[in-house]
Design a protein around this motif. Structure first.
Motif, short mmCIF file in Angstrom:
data_model
loop_
_atom_site.label_atom_id
_atom_site.label_comp_id
_atom_site.label_asym_id
_atom_site.label_seq_id
_atom_site.Cartn_x
_atom_site.Cartn_y
_atom_site.Cartn_z
N ALA A 110 -18.79 -0.65 1.48
CA ALA A 110 -17.84 0.03 0.60
C ALA A 110 -17.01 1.05 1.35
CB ALA A 110 -18.60 0.72 -0.54
N TRP A 111 -17.54 1.65 2.42
CA TRP A 111 -16.83 2.71 3.12
C TRP A 111 -15.59 2.21 3.87
CZ3 TRP A 111 -17.44 7.47 1.64
CH2 TRP A 111 -18.62 7.81 0.98
N PRO A 112 -15.68 1.14 4.65
CA PRO A 112 -14.44 0.66 5.29
C PRO A 112 -13.43 0.16 4.26
CG PRO A 112 -16.32 -0.67 6.01
CD PRO A 112 -16.86 0.43 5.15
N MET A 113 -13.91 -0.40 3.14
CA MET A 113 -12.97 -0.82 2.11
C MET A 113 -12.30 0.39 1.47
SD MET A 113 -13.27 -3.47 -1.00
CE MET A 113 -12.36 -3.13 -2.50
N LEU A 114 -13.05 1.47 1.28
CA LEU A 114 -12.46 2.69 0.75
C LEU A 114 -11.40 3.21 1.72
CD1 LEU A 114 -12.31 4.85 -1.43
CD2 LEU A 114 -14.19 6.05 -0.26
N ALA A 115 -11.70 3.17 3.01
CA ALA A 115 -10.72 3.59 4.02
C ALA A 115 -9.47 2.71 3.95
CB ALA A 115 -11.34 3.54 5.41
N ALA A 116 -9.66 1.41 3.74
CA ALA A 116 -8.52 0.50 3.62
C ALA A 116 -7.69 0.83 2.38
CB ALA A 116 -9.01 -0.95 3.56
N CYS A 117 -8.37 1.15 1.27
CA CYS A 117 -7.65 1.54 0.05
C CYS A 117 -6.83 2.80 0.27
CB CYS A 117 -8.64 1.75 -1.10
SG CYS A 117 -9.43 0.27 -1.75
N ILE A 118 -7.42 3.76 0.96
CA ILE A 118 -6.72 5.02 1.24
C ILE A 118 -5.51 4.75 2.14
CG2 ILE A 118 -6.90 7.25 2.43
CD1 ILE A 118 -9.89 7.27 1.43
N ALA A 119 -5.73 3.99 3.21
CA ALA A 119 -4.63 3.69 4.13
C ALA A 119 -3.51 2.95 3.42
CB ALA A 119 -5.15 2.87 5.32
N LEU A 120 -3.86 1.97 2.61
CA LEU A 120 -2.83 1.20 1.91
C LEU A 120 -2.07 2.09 0.93
CD1 LEU A 120 -1.62 -1.63 1.60
CD2 LEU A 120 -3.29 -2.05 -0.21
N PHE A 121 -2.77 2.96 0.23
CA PHE A 121 -2.08 3.87 -0.68
C PHE A 121 -1.13 4.79 0.08
CE2 PHE A 121 -1.57 7.76 -3.14
CZ PHE A 121 -1.12 7.25 -4.33
N MET A 122 -1.60 5.34 1.20
CA MET A 122 -0.78 6.27 1.97
C MET A 122 0.45 5.59 2.58
SD MET A 122 -3.77 8.48 3.86
CE MET A 122 -2.62 9.47 4.80
N LEU A 123 0.32 4.31 2.90
CA LEU A 123 1.41 3.58 3.57
C LEU A 123 2.11 2.59 2.63
CD1 LEU A 123 -0.48 2.90 6.91
CD2 LEU A 123 1.37 4.55 6.54
N ARG A 124 1.95 2.77 1.33
CA ARG A 124 2.45 1.80 0.35
C ARG A 124 3.94 1.53 0.47
NH1 ARG A 124 1.25 6.52 -1.95
NH2 ARG A 124 2.77 7.53 -3.32
N GLU A 125 4.72 2.50 0.90
CA GLU A 125 6.18 2.28 1.01
C GLU A 125 6.51 1.31 2.15
OE1 GLU A 125 8.06 5.98 3.28
OE2 GLU A 125 6.50 6.56 1.85
N TYR A 126 5.59 1.12 3.08
CA TYR A 126 5.80 0.19 4.19
C TYR A 126 5.19 -1.18 3.91
CZ TYR A 126 6.96 4.52 6.51
OH TYR A 126 7.53 5.72 6.83
N ASP A 127 4.49 -1.31 2.79
CA ASP A 127 3.84 -2.57 2.41
C ASP A 127 4.89 -3.44 1.70
OD1 ASP A 127 2.07 -4.58 1.83
OD2 ASP A 127 1.11 -3.51 0.18
N THR A 128 5.62 -4.20 2.49
CA THR A 128 6.77 -4.93 1.96
C THR A 128 6.66 -6.45 2.03
OG1 THR A 128 7.85 -4.72 4.12
CG2 THR A 128 8.36 -3.03 2.45
N LYS A 129 5.68 -6.98 2.77
CA LYS A 129 5.55 -8.43 2.90
C LYS A 129 4.97 -9.02 1.60
CE LYS A 129 7.03 -9.31 6.98
NZ LYS A 129 8.38 -9.80 7.08
N LEU A 130 5.63 -10.03 1.08
CA LEU A 130 5.20 -10.71 -0.13
C LEU A 130 4.92 -9.71 -1.25
CD1 LEU A 130 2.83 -13.37 1.49
CD2 LEU A 130 5.26 -13.61 0.94
N SER A 131 5.81 -8.75 -1.40
CA SER A 131 5.62 -7.65 -2.32
C SER A 131 6.91 -7.40 -3.09
CB SER A 131 5.25 -6.41 -1.51
OG SER A 131 5.22 -5.27 -2.31
N PHE A 132 6.76 -6.94 -4.31
CA PHE A 132 7.91 -6.59 -5.12
C PHE A 132 8.30 -5.15 -4.90
CE2 PHE A 132 6.38 -10.27 -7.40
CZ PHE A 132 7.56 -10.94 -7.67
#
Length: 132
Positions: A110-132
């Motif tokens: 759960a801990w690395p997945m939590l870190a992934a969730c945090i990173a994705l939230f923090m970088l959400r504006e750069y998450d543009t591939k296959l994304s609306f």
């Protein structure tokens, strides 16, 4: 940002989004396929007893809608934030299992997945591939 990072970052964030989706989607489907398991999880980890299978089914459907919106990158602040909070609650509600680490090794995933969730939230504006 360098051109190399500019090209790689959206792909890296997509892999995080898809990986997180897989886990959260299966947890949602479990509420529909095995509602008694969801009832036991809510009682054992969150101290919430007396849930009906109908309520767990509703929660499962809502979670499936949320995870699908998350997967396609809709309403990033909202969907990524709710996924982060949900997984954070799940991670911290398992605190007793971390104290008996060697009998509960899988809980530590759960801990690395939590870190992934945090990173994705923090970088959400750069998450543009296959994304609306």
């Amino acid at each position: 940002m360098t051109q190399s990072l500019e090209q790689k970052l959206p792909w890296a964030l997509l892999t995080l989004r898809v990986g997180i989706f897989i886990v959260m989607f299966i947890w949602a489907v479990d509420k529909l396929v095995n509602p008694s398991h969801a009832v036991a999880v809510f009682e054992g980890f969150y101290g919430i007893s007396g849930l009906s299978t109908n309520l767990t089914n509703v929660m499962g459907v809502l979670q499936i809608v949320l995870t699908l919106a998350f997967l396609v990158g809709l309403w990033k602040t909202l969907t990524y934030g709710v996924i982060l909070v949900m997984h954070g609650m799940s991670t911290f509600s398992s605190f007793a299992q971390y104290l008996d680490a060697f009998n509960n090794l899988l809980f530590f995933a759960a801990w690395p997945m939590l870190a992934a969730c945090i990173a994705l939230f923090m970088l959400r504006e750069y998450d543009t591939k296959l994304s609306f």
